[in-house]
Design an enzyme around this catalytic site. Structure first.
Site, short mmCIF file in Angstrom:
data_model
loop_
_atom_site.label_atom_id
_atom_site.label_comp_id
_atom_site.label_asym_id
_atom_site.label_seq_id
_atom_site.Cartn_x
_atom_site.Cartn_y
_atom_site.Cartn_z
CG ASP A 210 -2.19 1.20 1.40
OD1 ASP A 210 -2.76 1.12 0.39
OD2 ASP A 210 -1.81 1.94 1.97
CD GLU A 271 -2.15 2.06 -3.58
OE1 GLU A 271 -3.18 2.91 -4.02
OE2 GLU A 271 -1.49 2.41 -2.86
C1 NOJ Z 1 -4.27 2.96 -1.20
C2 NOJ Z 1 -5.78 1.87 -0.72
O1 NOJ Z 1 -5.83 1.08 -1.89
C3 NOJ Z 1 -6.81 2.91 -0.44
O2 NOJ Z 1 -7.87 2.12 -0.39
C4 NOJ Z 1 -6.53 3.49 1.12
O3 NOJ Z 1 -7.40 4.48 1.32
C5 NOJ Z 1 -5.02 4.27 0.80
N1 NOJ Z 1 -4.21 3.67 0.14
C6 NOJ Z 1 -4.64 4.61 2.53
O4 NOJ Z 1 -3.99 3.56 3.03
#
Ligand code: NOJ
Length: 549
Positions: A210, A271
């Site tokens: 993440d 991500e």
């Molecule tokens: C990316 C995640 O996919 C999202 O759902 C989240 O709100 C943010 N990162 C913060 O962790």
């Protein structure tokens, strides 16, 4: 060039399970491990190689579980560690790998570390795990700088010191309940190495990381130049104080060593919302992460030129570092593709890019989503499918305001509805309580007619989205052309047509224009998103897979 099937992640199809909305085994209205276990054969039969499970750790769920209170346990709403172990071994028996989500940029404010930080004094080792600063102005009443949370509002929150006096401020890129960890602190680094080992030892095959472009910050930077008309947009500047800083790569080199020490080696997917694609390629250098979502592709609208440019750029910059591309059209943060492509101007991008446009043409969106599936699934590299994408679910744009849970809704002072519309629990049956999601309703309301798109309504029905995905994924697993790492464009079908071949003997043609196009020479139509015209041409907003040898 071909590669061995054992390098599974290079051409895998990974199915994203948003566990809270997938299948509810205990009837409490929220999906869970028990529900997921009952659907593993569905996923095996769909033809995916692995599942990625969104955070399932103990959490207040202020941000859908991306606010982790304990990185080594399971939230009781979702199950427990014993069930997690069962799930992992059952998935493995079915030939499915299991990828989890790790959230290293921030913890929940309910995490023991943060509670200890609040109880401790400024300058203490407990505070040093997070980013605490004194405020500016008389009495430290003003935040340390003007940096903003990507969910809206300031990125700083003031605490009350244990003695009751107004205290320091802590930094949070996301919700106020998601304090950022300080990655310059070796204790934080060691902790996450240990968390990785904890789950790898349990048999987990990899992690989606993440906010992989967060973590390393330069807190000495000055105020940022925000666009006052769009306060949720982070300024696009080089040398950003908290995104895509070079120091983050050293962390991933250490993580890769840990993953490589396991047999079989474990996987990472980043991500990382970074631009341009050259910056993304840095995350997947040989000794860093294996893969990174190609959000550039997700952001492209349904136009041939934009999609082609994104494909070419990704293949070229990732190819230069020897990494596969990782294609994605949907996830739990962006609007469903049926909705995006069902707009007259076929929007790419995230839900927050287009709060102004609510209407879409569902039929058009489904048609384009079918073509988009064949296009994406035939590109070299890995691909992710978000739960419900295989059913052609659309974004639920009219969720009642009182049901909205995304922190974006509150933090934007009710100007942005947020991401709940793509998180509505799945319909498994045509009718019945919560359309087969669970025995007792669902945590987000499902719209009328949701059952028409249920698995039961599409199972075995020729021409359904589900059967299209099943056929495409079966071909993707069996056809030798799908392990090749290269593709060659076939030009000459016009500017609105994307056509390419992969060896041996495979061609994909996608027609994004307004007129049917004649197909190149071929021996067999393997799969088509819609029937061809009577004279064998490919209609508009359609794609086809051809065998040429
Ligand atoms: C990316 C995640 O996919 C999202 O759902 C989240 O709100 C943010 N990162 C913060 O962790």
């Amino acid at each position: 060039m071909t590669e061995s099937r054992s390098d599974w992640w290079r051409h895998a199809t990974i199915y994203q399970v948003y566990i809270r909305s997938f299948s509810d085994g205990n009837g409490d209205g929220e999906g869970d491990i028990a529900g997921l276990r009952t659907k593993l054969t569905y996923l095996r039969d769909l033809g995916v190689d692995a599942i990625w499970i969104n955070p399932w750790y103990p959490s207040p769920l202020n941000d859908g579980g991306y606010d982790v209170a304990n990185y080594r346990d399971i939230d009781p709403r979702f199950g427990d560690l014993a069930q997690a172990k069962e799930l992992i071994s059952e998935a493995h028996e079915l030939g499915l790998k299991v990828v989890l989500d790790i959230v290293p940029n921030h913890s929940s404010s309910e995490h023991e570390w943060f509670k200890a930080a609040l109880a401790a004094a400024p300058g203490s080792p407990e505070r040093a795990r997070y980013i605490f600063r004194d405020g500016k102005g008389p009495g430290g009443d003003l935040p340390p700088n003007n940096w903003r949370s990507v969910f809206g509002g300031p990125a700083w929150e003031r605490i009350t010191e244990p003695d009751g006096s107004p205290g320091q401020w802590y930094f949070h890129i996301f919700d106020v309940s998601q304090p950022d960890l300080d990655w310059s602190n070796p204790e934080v680094r060691d902790e996450f190495l240990d968390v990785l080992r904890f789950w790898f030892d349990m048999g987990v095959d990899g992690f989606r990381i993440d906010v992989a472009h967060g973590m390393v910050k330069d807190m000495t930077k000055p105020d940022l130049p925000y666009d006052e008309s769009n306060l949720l947009a982070s300024p696009k500047i080089a040398d950003h104080p908290f995104f895509d800083r070079d120091g983050v790569h050293e962390i991933y080199r250490g993580w890769r060593e840990i993953a490589d020490a396991y047999d079989p080696a474990r996987l990472f997917v980043a991500e990382a919302w970074v631009e341009p694609p050259e910056r993304l390629a840095r995350y997947v250098r040989d000794d860093e992460l294996h893969s990174a979502f190609n959000f550039d592709y997700l952001k492209a609208p349904w136009f041939a030129a934009e999609l082609r440019e994104s494909i070419e750029q990704s293949m070229s910059v990732l190819g230069a570092v020897g990494a596969p591309a990782t294609w994605v059209l949907e996830n739990h943060d962006v609007e469903r593709v049926v909705t995006r492509y069902g707009r007259p101007d076929s929007t790419g991008g995230t839900v927050r890019d287009r709060p102004d446009v609510r209407e879409f043409d569902r039929q058009l969106g489904v048609r384009r989503a079918r073509a988009a599936a064949l296009l994406m699934l035939s590109l070299p590299g890995g691909a992710y499918v978000y739960q419900g994408q295989e059913l052609g679910l659309h974004e639920v744009l009219d969720l009642p305001e009182e049901s909205l849970q995304d922190p974006v809704w509150e933090r934007s002072s009710h100007t942005e509805r947020g991401r709940d519309g793509c998180r509505v629990p799945l319909p498994w049956t045509v009718d019945g309580p919560s359309f087969g999601f669970g025995a007792n309703g669902s945590w987000l309301p499902q719209p009328d007619g949701w059952g028409e798109q249920a698995v039961q309504a599409q199972d075995g029905v020729a021409g359904s989205m589900l059967e299209l995905y099943r056929s495409a994924l079966a071909i993707r697993r069996e056809n030798p052309a799908f392990v090749s790492t290269t593709m060659t464009w076939d030009d000459g079908l016009g500017p609105d047509v994307l056509a390419f071949h992969r060896e041996p003997g495979f061609v994909c043609v996608a027609n994004l224009g307004t007129e049917p196009v004649a197909l190149p020479e071929h021996r067999e139509v393997i799969l088509a998103s819609v029937p061809l015209t009577d004279d064998g041409r490919l209609p508009t907003d359609a794609a086809v897979w051809l065998r040429t040898v």
